[in-house]
Each structure stands twice: as structure tokens, then as C-alpha cells.
Scaffold this motif. Structure first.
Motif, short mmCIF file in Angstrom:
data_model
loop_
_atom_site.label_atom_id
_atom_site.label_comp_id
_atom_site.label_asym_id
_atom_site.label_seq_id
_atom_site.Cartn_x
_atom_site.Cartn_y
_atom_site.Cartn_z
N ALA A 117 0.84 -1.20 0.00
CA ALA A 117 0.00 0.00 0.00
C ALA A 117 0.87 1.25 0.00
O ALA A 117 0.60 2.21 -0.73
CB ALA A 117 -0.93 0.00 1.21
N GLY A 118 1.92 1.23 0.80
CA GLY A 118 2.79 2.40 0.89
C GLY A 118 3.51 2.66 -0.42
O GLY A 118 3.63 3.80 -0.85
N TYR A 119 3.97 1.62 -1.05
CA TYR A 119 4.71 1.82 -2.30
C TYR A 119 3.78 2.23 -3.43
O TYR A 119 4.11 3.09 -4.24
CB TYR A 119 5.49 0.58 -2.69
CG TYR A 119 6.44 0.85 -3.83
CD1 TYR A 119 7.59 1.61 -3.63
CD2 TYR A 119 6.17 0.40 -5.11
CE1 TYR A 119 8.44 1.92 -4.66
CE2 TYR A 119 7.03 0.70 -6.16
CZ TYR A 119 8.16 1.46 -5.93
OH TYR A 119 9.00 1.77 -6.96
N ALA A 120 2.60 1.59 -3.46
CA ALA A 120 1.64 1.95 -4.50
C ALA A 120 1.21 3.41 -4.32
O ALA A 120 1.13 4.16 -5.28
CB ALA A 120 0.43 1.03 -4.44
N GLN A 195 14.84 -1.81 -11.90
CA GLN A 195 14.27 -2.80 -11.00
C GLN A 195 12.74 -2.72 -11.00
O GLN A 195 12.19 -1.62 -10.95
CB GLN A 195 14.76 -2.56 -9.57
CG GLN A 195 16.26 -2.60 -9.43
CD GLN A 195 16.80 -4.00 -9.52
OE1 GLN A 195 16.10 -4.97 -9.27
NE2 GLN A 195 18.04 -4.13 -9.90
N PRO A 196 12.08 -3.86 -11.01
CA PRO A 196 10.62 -3.84 -10.91
C PRO A 196 10.18 -3.52 -9.48
O PRO A 196 10.95 -3.67 -8.54
CB PRO A 196 10.21 -5.25 -11.30
CG PRO A 196 11.42 -6.08 -11.03
CD PRO A 196 12.60 -5.20 -11.19
N TRP A 197 8.91 -3.11 -9.34
CA TRP A 197 8.45 -2.59 -8.04
C TRP A 197 8.56 -3.61 -6.93
O TRP A 197 8.90 -3.28 -5.80
CB TRP A 197 7.02 -2.05 -8.16
CG TRP A 197 5.98 -3.12 -8.36
CD1 TRP A 197 5.54 -3.60 -9.56
CD2 TRP A 197 5.27 -3.84 -7.36
NE1 TRP A 197 4.61 -4.57 -9.35
CE2 TRP A 197 4.42 -4.75 -8.02
CE3 TRP A 197 5.26 -3.80 -5.96
CZ2 TRP A 197 3.58 -5.62 -7.33
CZ3 TRP A 197 4.42 -4.67 -5.28
CH2 TRP A 197 3.60 -5.57 -5.96
N TYR A 198 8.29 -4.89 -7.23
CA TYR A 198 8.29 -5.85 -6.13
C TYR A 198 9.70 -6.08 -5.58
O TYR A 198 9.90 -6.29 -4.40
CB TYR A 198 7.63 -7.17 -6.55
CG TYR A 198 8.11 -7.73 -7.87
CD1 TYR A 198 9.20 -8.58 -7.92
CD2 TYR A 198 7.47 -7.40 -9.06
CE1 TYR A 198 9.64 -9.08 -9.14
CE2 TYR A 198 7.91 -7.89 -10.27
CZ TYR A 198 8.99 -8.73 -10.30
OH TYR A 198 9.44 -9.22 -11.50
#
Lengths: 295, 335
Positions: A117-120, A195-198
Motif C-alpha cells: 500500500a505504501g509503495y503503490a 528494478q521492478p516494483w516488487y
């Protein structure tokens, strides 16, 4: 900040993992290390003890009710003449088990949910956190009663149910931390490396939040243990004659004037465990932070 | 074919019903191995323009309203503004690198350099951990970090600011990008270190024929190190051309103001010329010459309601038309 690392300082051996590093830092913290061993000792005592003790936790003998501590019964006996030592051991299994399981559930759900949630951020993050608010507003007891009546009464389910409630605070905390960390340039740098988000959440953000998570987790364990005894009191938790530390302490408190050992000994186990968890959590927080390495 | 061809880039932010016009119709080209300086006050849209190219802005609120940015790659030209998230990730780092202003926050304090430096190599080039570490050590040595084989296993806090910026440069150049965007790479460092870092950056990029988009406040840097310079104000290009020409004979009044604000040895002891006020509020895009909105600036009505066009005034030298007259030095000093 030293410009040059002095040549005398030993650099860590190459290729050591983050965790290997953290362990070596923890090993240098005496208080945390002692706490760790005391916790291991208490756990072994509770897990292995009942098999060696020779009494069952519900073996009653009316000839020896409210016996004071003695050679045969080091912790005395209770109102039904049951061996208090084996009851503390079995109660410890429940309390420690619930503390660990529920905290693990809290960690897994809360940390992942909060971090994502924080990253999104933005609308999705806000939506996810509003869901947390809704769950927060729900009366906890009703939620647990619902779970237990739908899925039947089961000790493991109880563990999960408590975890499923406690994760909310963890999620909020991690959410806040991640939101502020994600504005730092190293996240941008990681994105700039493609780098991808995950991977950014997992490799770059979570290690930065780990210190706070660990401290909060060690605080969750005692609150979960207390919660269990509250539920047991309502008849939703562990059922008599099965003991838990919470129910033993509550019973002991009623007998305080006549048989104080029934209160003092379980309370001692409970508080020593909590102290050790706090020291260990503090030590872990320092150990997990690479910047705290100085001596 | 230029390495990068940006046409009509327009970036807006939608904030609570209002629209901030951060970058308006910016066009420029960048050749292989060329160093293009981008100058302008804070808030003139330099960084937003650069981040738009790599789509690093949070969307929403940001949106790229128009434009195209063609980048030459081995597999043909790519329009950076049209790529999917997965495709742009392959461009980031591999084709275009970026270094940031503050080296104290641009490295992850919890990870060893070895981890941070090798991530990109492993992702883009599929190297093994061992091979990636070897390359990373070499890269650290190239940016002047001694004992790199040992120090690659340290954490960022064991390095000073200047060293960290070198590590950043090593990290980005490791992936052999064709273009490096340097967003005020030395603003947070002290002057002697600034010089060393810029020298090193320049030399490394020259050797690898990497083009550089150098965003800076420092016009001295532009004059010495950039082939061409682009002056931005209020999200628009005011002047673009060869840096020597522009630094010696600026045509646009805004460029002239910037140059007059430079400290110089011949004007020792005198206060600097500084335009009063701030760049205009971009919630309402300036319809005419944005410089006319600045307090103290006077000028004719020709460009009050109509956006002035860019006009060619020399070889590769374009200037936005303006009739703005800067306030006199005495007025500015007393303001």
C-alpha cells in the motif's frame, strides 16, 4: 563520516550476507544474547517439561490442594491438587505458541500489506488503508466470535484469528514508513537500474523498515498473550482444564492472600519472558542496522 | 540521426482541480557523446523535464500531455513516452542512466555496495554474481576509489559525500548507457570535490562516448564542460545553442540575467545582480512572454498575450523572441 576507512579497522569478510552480519552484531550484545538463551530455556522447559514431569496437567488429588512449594511439587499445587509446575509448562506452550503464531501472522500480512500500500501510494494505497480503517473500527470480540463460530473452536484458528486482528497496526506502521522512505533517492536509483516494483519493495524498502518491525513485533507478542487470556476468560480461548499463562495468573490473583505462589510463579514466567523479548527486540533493532556497527 | 530527439514535450500535474504546467513544449536534440547543459532557476522545469523522459514521475498526478522523445537503440528508435512500463524498465539504466543531486540519500543505507552495484548488471546483462562483482570493482577503481576490492563490501555510511557520488557514477556507468542524465550532481558537494567529480564524469563519458544531459545552476560548469546549453524558464526553452556563444553573447534577456548573477573576479566587492521575485506560478500558464510576469521587468506589448516563438539567430542557436527589459542594476540592488 570518515573519508577514509582507517587501515587498522577490520573490514567484514567479503560475501557475508546481511543476516550473517546482523547475527555477528547481535552476538556482541550481551543483554540480547542472554535474553535469547533465557527464552530458549523457557521454551524448552515448556515443550519438553511435561513429558519428564510425570504428572498430567489435569491430574487431580484432593489430598494435596493448595500445597506450598516443596520438593515433590516445586511450584506447589492448585485448588484441585494439580501440579502447578506441569500446568505452567503446558500453559507456556499455549501462551508462547499463540504469541509466536499470531505474531507471525501479523508480520506476514501486516508487513506485506502495508509495504505494498505504501509503495503503490495514490488512490490504490489510500483505498487499501481505508479498508484497514474499516477493519479497525470493527469490534474485535465480535470478529473473533464470528470466526470461531463459523469455523469451529480450534486452538490454531484462535491463533490465526488474533493475528488477523493485530496485523492492522503493523500494516499502518509499515505503510507510513514506506511512504516516507519511497521518496528517498535510492528508490529512484533502484528504479533507474530498471528494478521492478516488487524487488524494490522487498530488497530496498523492507530492510530499511526492519528495525521498526522487529521492535513492534516483540511488543505484539505480550499483547497477544494477554489477549488470549482475555478470550479464555470469555470462554472463547483455551478451555479449562487446559491452562494458559493468562488464566493461571488470573486464578492466582484470586488466591493471592492464601497461596501467593500461585500468582507469583506464573507471573514471574510471564514477566521474564516479556523482559527477554524486549531486550532481544532492542538488540535486534541495533543488529539489523548496518550503521550501528561501531566498537 | 541524433541519439535523442525530443519534440514538444509537455508535462502537467493535476493537483486538486488545478493544473500545473511544469514543462511546456520543450524540444531539443542530443547527439552521441554530446554534453548538453540545462540551466534555469529552481522551479523552471529542468528536473521535471528530465524525469519525464524516463517516466519517473508519479502518474497521476503527473501526465505527459504531448510530445515524443525518440531514442536511438540497437533495436531501432524508441519513443520513450509511448513505451509500456516493462519496456521503459529495460531502457532505464541500460540505455539512459541518471545520477541525482544528493549522494547522501541516493544509496540504500542498508545494502552493501556490492549488492547495489551488481543489481543492474545482473538484471540487464544476466551476469553471474561473481562476474558482476568483478566488473563493479573495476568501475569503482575507474572513478578513483582505492582498495575497491575490499571496499565494495562496505555500506554507504562508510563513505563521504563525494565518494558516494563517485559510487553513484560508477553504478550508472557500469551499465554502459548511451545517455547519462546528471541532475545537479555536485550541488550538495563542496567546491573542490565538485571539480574533481565533474572532471572524472567528463573523462569517463568522453571515453565511452556517452552523451550527458547536465542539469545545473552553475554557469561556470556550462561554459567549460558543455558543448551546448539550453536555458529554461517557466517550463519553456528560452535559448538553446553552443555554450560558448551563449556564455559570451547571450541573446535572451533571461540568459543575460542569469549570466549577470554570476560572481566574477572582476566585479569583486560589488553586490550581484539578481532578478527580484520568483518564477511565475505555473498553475496558470503564461500566455505571453513569461519574463514579463517578473516584478521589475518592463517591455512592450508585442508578446503580452501571444507566446513568442523560438527564432534561429545563428548556427544551431535559437532564441525565444522577447521584448522584455530587465530592471536596472540600481533598482535591483535597492529592492
Amino acid at each position: 563520516m570518515p573519508e577514509q576507512v582507517p587501515p587498522t579497522e577490520k573490514l567484514p569478510p567479503p560475501g557475508r550476507s546481511y543476516w550473517g552480519d546482523a547475527w555477528s552484531r547481535l552476538a556482541r550484545n550481551r543483554l540480547a544474547l542472554i535474553s535469547l538463551w533465557v527464552l530458549v530455556g523457557i521454551t524448552l522447559f515448556c515443550v519438553v517439561g511435561p513429558w519428564l514431569r510425570g504428572y498430567g496437567f489435569n491430574d487431580q488429588d484432593y489430598a494435596r490442594v493448595f500445597a506450598d512449594p516443596s520438593g515433590a511439587f516445586p511450584f506447589g499445587t492448585d485448588d484441585l491438587g494439580r501440579d502447578q509446575m506441569v500446568r505452567i509448562m503446558v500453559g507456556g506452550r499455549v501462551s508462547l505458541g499463540i504469541g509466536l503464531t499470531a505474531t507471525a501472522v501479523t508480520l506476514i500480512i501486516g508487513v506485506l500489506y502495508g509495504a505494498v500500500a505504501g509503495y503503490a501510494g495514490g488512490r490504490l494505497g489510500a483505498l487499501m488503508m481505508r479498508l484497514v480503517d474499516v477493519l479497525y473500527a470493527m469490534p474485535f470480540t465480535i470478529f473473533v466470535i464470528m470466526l470461531l463460530t463459523f469455523f469451529g473452536r480450534n486452538m490454531w484458528l484462535l491463533f490465526v484469528a488474533i493475528g488477523a486482528v493485530e496485523w492492522l497496526t503493523m500494516a499502518r506502521m509499515v505503510y507510513g514508513q514506506v511512504r516516507s522512505l519511497k521518496e528517498r533517492d535510492f528508490v529512484l536509483a533502484a528504479r533507474m537500474l530498471g528494478q521492478p516494483w516488487y524487488r524494490i519493495v522487498w530488497r530496498h524498502l523492507l530492510p530499511n523498515v526492519l528495525g521498526v518491525i522487529v521492535v513492534y513485533a516483540t511488543l505484539t507478542v505480550p499483547s497477544v498473550i494477554l489477549l488470549e487470556s482475555f478470550l479464555s476468560f470469555l470462554g472463547l480461548g483455551v478451555q479449562a482444564p487446559r491452562p494458559s499463562w493468562g488464566s493461571l495468573i488470573k486464578f492466582g490473583a484470586d488466591q493471592m492472600t492464601t497461596s501467593p505462589h500461585l500468582l507469583i510463579i506464573p507471573a514471574l514466567f510471564f514477566s521474564v519472558t516479556l523482559f527477554c523479548l524486549n531486550f532481544l527486540g532492542d538488540g535486534l533493532r541495533d543488529a539489523l542496522d548496518p550503521q550501528s556497527r561501531r566498537d | 540521426m541524433p541519439l535523442l530527439d525530443v519534440q514538444g514535450l509537455t508535462t502537467r500535474f493535476a493537483m486538486r482541480g488545478e493544473t500545473v504546467h511544469a514543462v511546456e513544449d520543450v524540444s531539443f536534440v542530443l547527439e552521441e557523446g554530446e554534453v548538453l547543459g540545462v540551466v534555469g532557476e529552481s522551479g523552471s522545469g529542468k528536473s521535471v523535464m528530465a524525469s519525464s523522459l524516463l517516466r519517473l514521475l508519479p502518474m497521476p498526478p503527473a501526465q505527459i500531455a504531448a510530445g515524443q522523445a525518440l531514442l536511438q537503440t540497437e533495436s531501432g528508435p524508441l519513443d520513450l513516452l509511448q513505451l509500456s512500463e516493462r519496456e521503459i524498465r529495460r531502457v532505464r539504466g541500460r540505455e539512459i542512466g541518471m545520477i541525482f543531486q544528493d549522494p547522501m540519500t541516493s544509496l540504500n543505507p542498508y545494502l552493501r555496495l556490492s549488492t547495489q552495484l551488481t543489481e543492474g548488471l545482473r538484471r540487464h546483462y544476466g551476469l553471474s554474481k561473481r562476474a558482476a562483482i568483478e566488473q563493479a570493482i573495476e568501475a569503482l577503481e575507474r572513478v578513483g576509489i582505492s582498495d575497491a576490492a575490499k571496499r565494495i563490501h562496505s555500506h554507504p555510511h562508510e563513505f563521504s559525500g563525494g565518494m558516494r557520488q563517485r559510487v553513484m557514477i560508477a553504478m550508472m556507468l557500469l551499465l554502459q548507457p548511451r545517455l547519462l542524465i546528471a541532475d545537479e550532481p555536485t550541488t550538495a558537494l563542496d567546491v573542490t570535490v565538485q571539480r574533481q567529480i565533474l572532471d572524472q564524469l567528463g573523462a569517463l563519458c568522453r571515453d565511452a562516448r556517452t552523451a550527458v544531459l547536465l542539469i545545473t545552476h552553475d554557469l561556470g560548469v556550462v561554459a567549460q564542460r558543455c558543448h551546448r546549453v539550453m536555458v529554461m524558464y517557466a517550463g519553456q526553452v528560452m535559448e538553446i545553442g553552443p555554450s560558448q556563444v551563449i556564455c559570451e553573447a547571450p541573446r535572451h534577456p533571461y540568459t543575460q540575467a542569469l549570466l549577470r548573477a554570476r560572481p566574477s573576479a572582476s566585479l569583486r566587492g560589488q553586490p550581484l545582480y539578481a532578478l527580484p521575485g520568483n518564477p511565475p506560478d505555473l498553475r496558470e500558464p503564461p500566455v505571453g512572454d513569461p519574463l514579463l510576469l517578473r516584478p521589475g521587468v518592463t517591455g512592450g506589448d508585442r508578446w503580452r498575450t501571444e507566446r513568442p516563438p523560438l527564432e534561429q539567430v545563428g548556427a544551431g542557436h535559437w532564441v525565444r523572441a522577447s521584448e522584455a527589459v530587465l530592471p536596472a542594476w540600481e533598482e535591483v540592488r535597492d529592492a
